[in-house]
Design an enzyme around this catalytic site. Structure first.
Site, PDB file in Angstrom:
ATOM      1  N   HIS A 118       0.659  -1.377   0.170  1.00  0.00           N
ATOM      2  CA  HIS A 118       0.043  -0.012  -0.068  1.00  0.00           C
ATOM      3  C   HIS A 118       0.749   1.145  -0.139  1.00  0.00           C
ATOM      4  O   HIS A 118       0.423   2.363  -0.073  1.00  0.00           O
ATOM      5  CB  HIS A 118      -0.997   0.022   1.161  1.00  0.00           C
ATOM      6  CG  HIS A 118      -0.430   0.293   2.739  1.00  0.00           C
ATOM      7  ND1 HIS A 118      -0.091  -0.761   3.465  1.00  0.00           N
ATOM      8  CD2 HIS A 118      -0.061   1.539   3.034  1.00  0.00           C
ATOM      9  CE1 HIS A 118       0.420   0.020   4.322  1.00  0.00           C
ATOM     10  NE2 HIS A 118       0.514   1.123   4.170  1.00  0.00           N
ATOM     11  N   ASP A 148       0.157  -7.421   1.487  1.00  0.00           N
ATOM     12  CA  ASP A 148       0.710  -6.246   1.518  1.00  0.00           C
ATOM     13  C   ASP A 148       2.120  -6.113   1.691  1.00  0.00           C
ATOM     14  O   ASP A 148       2.773  -5.431   2.420  1.00  0.00           O
ATOM     15  CB  ASP A 148      -0.209  -5.630   2.867  1.00  0.00           C
ATOM     16  CG  ASP A 148      -0.229  -4.154   2.719  1.00  0.00           C
ATOM     17  OD1 ASP A 148       0.351  -3.566   1.623  1.00  0.00           O
ATOM     18  OD2 ASP A 148      -0.212  -3.470   3.756  1.00  0.00           O
ATOM     19  N   SER A 224       4.822   2.469   7.823  1.00  0.00           N
ATOM     20  CA  SER A 224       4.491   1.236   6.990  1.00  0.00           C
ATOM     21  C   SER A 224       5.677   1.035   6.300  1.00  0.00           C
ATOM     22  O   SER A 224       6.388   1.557   5.617  1.00  0.00           O
ATOM     23  CB  SER A 224       3.433   1.704   5.867  1.00  0.00           C
ATOM     24  OG  SER A 224       2.039   1.602   6.656  1.00  0.00           O
TER      25      SER A 224
END
Length: 464
Positions: A118, A148, A224
């Site tokens: 993402h 992911d 992230s």
């Protein structure tokens, strides 16, 4: 507790980009990999001096990690029409803008980087900044949106500092860990915490089984794709998500286990895509309701609600009503235990499945089979091959079966198991038919799908 769970918001941490977690309750969608293959890139093992301090001193691990964690910027080019005519003709001024940022982890001296999918999703350009402020353009080598995880590559004139993969199966509750990344664009930030839980599933909708390491190390937007490391400076997870009502850290953070991330990296480099295997069952975690419903004498494990024909589970002899309690030497208390362990396996790997049947514990050797899927981008559906038995049960002669919805708007509906018999009025018999039809289309054109629903109804829906 129910009220608390209903208020949780899964906040993905990559700048302006968000990703809703989703879970599907079929083991058929559990990724699998062999642990014996050798990656064809610079080694990710670390041959340096191990950290031997017995005290909770994180200075060595932090110093080792910050130099291997990078800042990833997602730059996209969009067309800005100045009139309705330009909009209709696909014209307009091209503009470049930063739409999100996150972190990444260098895993080899020659510049391979692991991050979250993402973080880089939809990027026209990717810019990677090292801890010493050097900046590089990055290439996307491959990705696995389901897990992911994405793999990038940068080219430097010299060997880069990198992190070795640790064994995420061996992490223990209460073990000290560090989270390193770029929260709120604050580069090279280190926070400390402990392992709070393993095999944690944070999706309340039970659509896509995932297995995360939970930690109380502070993780925020921008973290992230960053590193979760143990006190030895070994990579044990890729920081991915938090649960929060505000979008910022409130005590819960989640990371993709390093064994799963490493398997995805090796698959991409060796095969060009992720090799997913299936046990071949449908089912879910046992709780008080399922135990009462099926009159079970156990309160933990995975209940087998069905077995797909021509899969490893069917060939080995697993049956509906079995309760899986162990795979190899790993205890299976819930579905995420199963998905997490199989996530580091590949098709054709053999696992020893222990289960309860008629009050007796039995063990079977199951060979994992390959899961062949394809995502129809419009409207956002993942499909797989349908067996003859499945087609007969749905009263059709051809088609592919929906695995899950990848479109957030469709994830609220139970679409799994529905058969697609035609696309744009062309019959589909296999995944290859789907790929061919979709590849021949202009992405801007509508897509019509013919469905055979579970109750025998046939419908055609056009998606613009």
């Amino acid at each position: 507790m129910k009220k608390f769970a209903s208020l949780l918001i899964v906040a993905i941490l990559g700048g302006a980009i968000t990703l809703g977690a989703y879970k599907f309750i079929e083991d058929e969608h559990v990724p699998t990999t062999a642990t014996t293959s050798t990656p064809n890139f610079s080694p990710v093992n670390y041959n340096g001096t191990p950290i031997t301090s017995t005290n909770a001193d994180f200075t060595e691990a932090a110093d080792r990690t910050v130099h291997a964690v990078v800042h990833v910027k997602n730059v996209q080019i969009s067309r800005q029409p100045r009139s309705m005519q330009e909009y209709l003709l696909g014209g307009g001024e091209l503009r470049k803008g930063l739409v999100g940022a996150g972190s990444g982890v260098i895993i080899s001296a020659d510049g391979y980087i692991v991050t979250n999918n993402h973080v880089i999703d939809g990027a026209t350009e990717l810019e990677v900044s090292l801890n010493d402020n050097r900046t590089f353009k990055a290439e996307v080598i491959g990705s696995d949106p389901n897990a992911d995880i994405a793999l990038l590559k940068i080219d430097a004139d010299e060997d880069l500092p990198y992190l070795p993969f640790g064994d995420s199966d061996n992490v223990r509750l209460g073990e000290w860990v560090l989270a390193v990344g770029n929260p709120f664009n604050l580069t090279s930030t280190v926070t400390a915490g402990i392992i709070s839980a393993k095999a944690r599933d944070i999706d309340q909708y039970d659509r896509n089984p995932q297995s995360f390491i939970q930690t109380d190390a502070a993780i925020n937007p921008g973290n992230s794709g960053g590193a979760l490391v143990n006190i030895n400076g070994e990579l044990i997870g890729i920081n991915t998500a938090i649960t929060s009502q505000t979008g910022s850290y409130v005590g819960y953070a989640f990371a993709v286990p390093s064994n799963n991330a490493r398997k995805i990296v090796e698959d991409i480099l060796e095969y060009g895509d992720v090799q997913r295997g299936i046990l071949g069952i449908q089912g879910g975690s046992i709780n008080a309701n399922t135990a009462n419903q099926y009159d079970l004498e156990v309160s933990e494990g995975v209940y087998v609600a069905g077995v797909d024909p021509d899969t490893g589970a069917a060939l080995a002899g697993l049956k509906e009503g079995d309760v899986i309690i162990k795979v190899d030497d790993v205890k299976i208390s819930k579905f995420s235990d199963l998905s997490g362990y199989l996530g580091a396996k590949r098709p054709n790997d053999v696992v020893e499945v222990s289960f309860i049947r008629d009050g007796e514990t039995r063990t079977l050797s199951v060979t994992l089979t390959k899961l062949n899927t394809f995502i129809i981008e419009k409207p956002g559906l993942e499909v797989r091959e349908a067996s003859k038995e499945t087609l007969q049960e749905n009263g059709v002669k051809n088609g592919v079966i929906i695995s899950k919805a990848t479109n957030k708007q469709l994830q609220r509906y139970n679409l799994s198991g529905i058969i697609i018999t035609a696309i744009d009025d062309q019959k589909v018999n296999s995944i290859e038919d789907v790929k061919r039809i979709i590849s021949e289309k202009d992405p801007r054109e509508p897509v019509s799908l013919n469905f055979a629903s579970k109750n025998g109804e046939n419908k055609q829906i056009i998606f613009n």
